[in-house]
Design a protein around this motif. Sequence first.
Motif, PDB file in Angstrom:
ATOM      1  N   ALA A  83       0.753  -1.161  -0.018  1.00 12.90           N
ATOM      2  CA  ALA A  83       0.011  -0.099   0.014  1.00 12.90           C
ATOM      3  C   ALA A  83       0.880   1.246   0.089  1.00 12.90           C
ATOM      4  O   ALA A  83       0.536   2.318  -0.785  1.00 12.90           O
ATOM      5  CB  ALA A  83      -0.962  -0.019   1.356  1.00 12.90           C
TER       6      ALA A  83
ATOM      7  N   MET B 243       2.379   1.833  -3.375  1.00 11.01           N
ATOM      8  CA  MET B 243       1.145   2.507  -4.228  1.00 11.01           C
ATOM      9  C   MET B 243       0.990   3.665  -3.921  1.00 11.01           C
ATOM     10  O   MET B 243       0.706   4.665  -4.976  1.00 11.01           O
ATOM     11  CB  MET B 243      -0.076   1.598  -4.277  1.00 11.01           C
ATOM     12  N   MET B 244       0.589   4.054  -2.739  1.00 10.39           N
ATOM     13  CA  MET B 244       0.601   5.696  -2.221  1.00 10.39           C
ATOM     14  C   MET B 244       1.425   6.490  -2.663  1.00 10.39           C
ATOM     15  O   MET B 244       1.397   7.728  -3.040  1.00 10.39           O
ATOM     16  CB  MET B 244       0.402   5.462  -0.838  1.00 10.39           C
TER      17      MET B 244
ATOM     18  N   LEU C 299       0.672   7.714  -6.008  1.00 11.97           N
ATOM     19  CA  LEU C 299      -0.318   8.809  -5.958  1.00 11.97           C
ATOM     20  C   LEU C 299       0.146  10.100  -5.177  1.00 11.97           C
ATOM     21  O   LEU C 299      -0.351  11.144  -5.862  1.00 11.97           O
ATOM     22  CB  LEU C 299      -1.503   8.179  -5.022  1.00 11.97           C
TER      23      LEU C 299
ATOM     24  N   GLU D  93      -7.111  12.197  -3.243  1.00 10.67           N
ATOM     25  CA  GLU D  93      -5.745  11.963  -2.987  1.00 10.67           C
ATOM     26  C   GLU D  93      -5.582  12.059  -1.497  1.00 10.67           C
ATOM     27  O   GLU D  93      -4.787  11.386  -0.627  1.00 10.67           O
ATOM     28  CB  GLU D  93      -4.789  12.670  -3.913  1.00 10.67           C
TER      29      GLU D  93
ATOM     30  N   MET E 121      -7.065   9.544   0.814  1.00  8.17           N
ATOM     31  CA  MET E 121      -6.350   8.334   0.642  1.00  8.17           C
ATOM     32  C   MET E 121      -5.131   8.396   1.625  1.00  8.17           C
ATOM     33  O   MET E 121      -4.891   7.393   2.409  1.00  8.17           O
ATOM     34  CB  MET E 121      -6.064   7.979  -0.637  1.00  8.17           C
ATOM     35  N   GLN E 122      -4.603   9.458   1.630  1.00  7.02           N
ATOM     36  CA  GLN E 122      -3.307   9.763   2.414  1.00  7.02           C
ATOM     37  C   GLN E 122      -3.474   9.622   3.839  1.00  7.02           C
ATOM     38  O   GLN E 122      -2.832   8.790   4.654  1.00  7.02           O
ATOM     39  CB  GLN E 122      -2.599  10.652   2.102  1.00  7.02           C
TER      40      GLN E 122
ATOM     41  N   LEU F 156      -4.409   5.762   4.695  1.00  2.00           N
ATOM     42  CA  LEU F 156      -3.243   5.174   5.016  1.00  2.00           C
ATOM     43  C   LEU F 156      -2.804   5.198   6.415  1.00  2.00           C
ATOM     44  O   LEU F 156      -2.565   4.309   7.163  1.00  2.00           O
ATOM     45  CB  LEU F 156      -2.309   5.231   3.878  1.00  2.00           C
TER      46      LEU F 156
ATOM     47  N   GLN G 271      -5.981  -1.420  -0.880  1.00  4.74           N
ATOM     48  CA  GLN G 271      -5.141  -1.746  -2.098  1.00  4.74           C
ATOM     49  C   GLN G 271      -5.841  -1.769  -3.256  1.00  4.74           C
ATOM     50  O   GLN G 271      -5.569  -1.304  -4.448  1.00  4.74           O
ATOM     51  CB  GLN G 271      -4.447  -3.103  -1.677  1.00  4.74           C
TER      52      GLN G 271
ATOM     53  N   THR H 286      -6.339   1.862  -4.385  1.00  5.48           N
ATOM     54  CA  THR H 286      -5.183   2.362  -5.165  1.00  5.48           C
ATOM     55  C   THR H 286      -4.877   1.576  -6.440  1.00  5.48           C
ATOM     56  O   THR H 286      -4.659   2.407  -7.554  1.00  5.48           O
ATOM     57  CB  THR H 286      -3.964   1.905  -4.278  1.00  5.48           C
ATOM     58  N   GLU H 287      -5.388   0.528  -6.540  1.00  8.06           N
ATOM     59  CA  GLU H 287      -5.114  -0.389  -7.830  1.00  8.06           C
ATOM     60  C   GLU H 287      -6.307   0.349  -8.903  1.00  8.06           C
ATOM     61  O   GLU H 287      -5.881   0.534  -9.977  1.00  8.06           O
ATOM     62  CB  GLU H 287      -5.410  -1.700  -7.805  1.00  8.06           C
TER      63      GLU H 287
ATOM     64  N   CYS I  46      -7.342   3.431  -8.818  1.00  6.49           N
ATOM     65  CA  CYS I  46      -6.703   4.789  -9.218  1.00  6.49           C
ATOM     66  C   CYS I  46      -5.606   4.649 -10.318  1.00  6.49           C
ATOM     67  O   CYS I  46      -5.627   5.273 -11.316  1.00  6.49           O
ATOM     68  CB  CYS I  46      -6.096   5.268  -8.185  1.00  6.49           C
TER      69      CYS I  46
END
Length: 154
Positions: free
Chosen positions: A11, A14-15, A18, A48, A51-52, A55, A130, A133-134, A136
């Motif tokens: 994760a 991936m982050m 982003l 975004e 999402m941060q 996480l 996850q 993120t995928e 995105c």
Amino acid sequence: MKLLRNHHCTAMAMMLVLITHTAGAENATENLDPRIRSLLQQEMRAIEGAMQSVLSAIVRGQHDVVEERGQAIHDSFILAQSLSEEDRRTLRAALPGGFVELDKAFHGLAAELSESGTQEDSAAQLDVFQQMTESCLQCHQTYAPDRFKGLSAR
């Protein structure tokens, strides 16, 4: 616990992708009215940021934050508040069907994320995060390859 660490590393990687790119599906939205495009880009930046924070909340066990931010992503921050019905019709007509389907699936995942926060299920939170993120990545590769050149080879 090892599973959580492995998911966390995936994760985080991936982050980082982003975080280094501000989202905005320009190819998919190039024919939109500039005001609507700007709102869509604001929406992507808000997602975004959420999402941060998700996480960070997942790795800290802050289930209430995961629940709240997941619900906020699901509810659409900017667009839901800023678009008239006419704007919504214009947006739906201008965006490719695949983009709209990815968006619907993404927001569905956000609802699942919120629910996993309610259930205080860290493993589910990581799994859904996850998947989001995928989603995105898939959207950026498909609908904004010129904006996200580093993703085109993936």
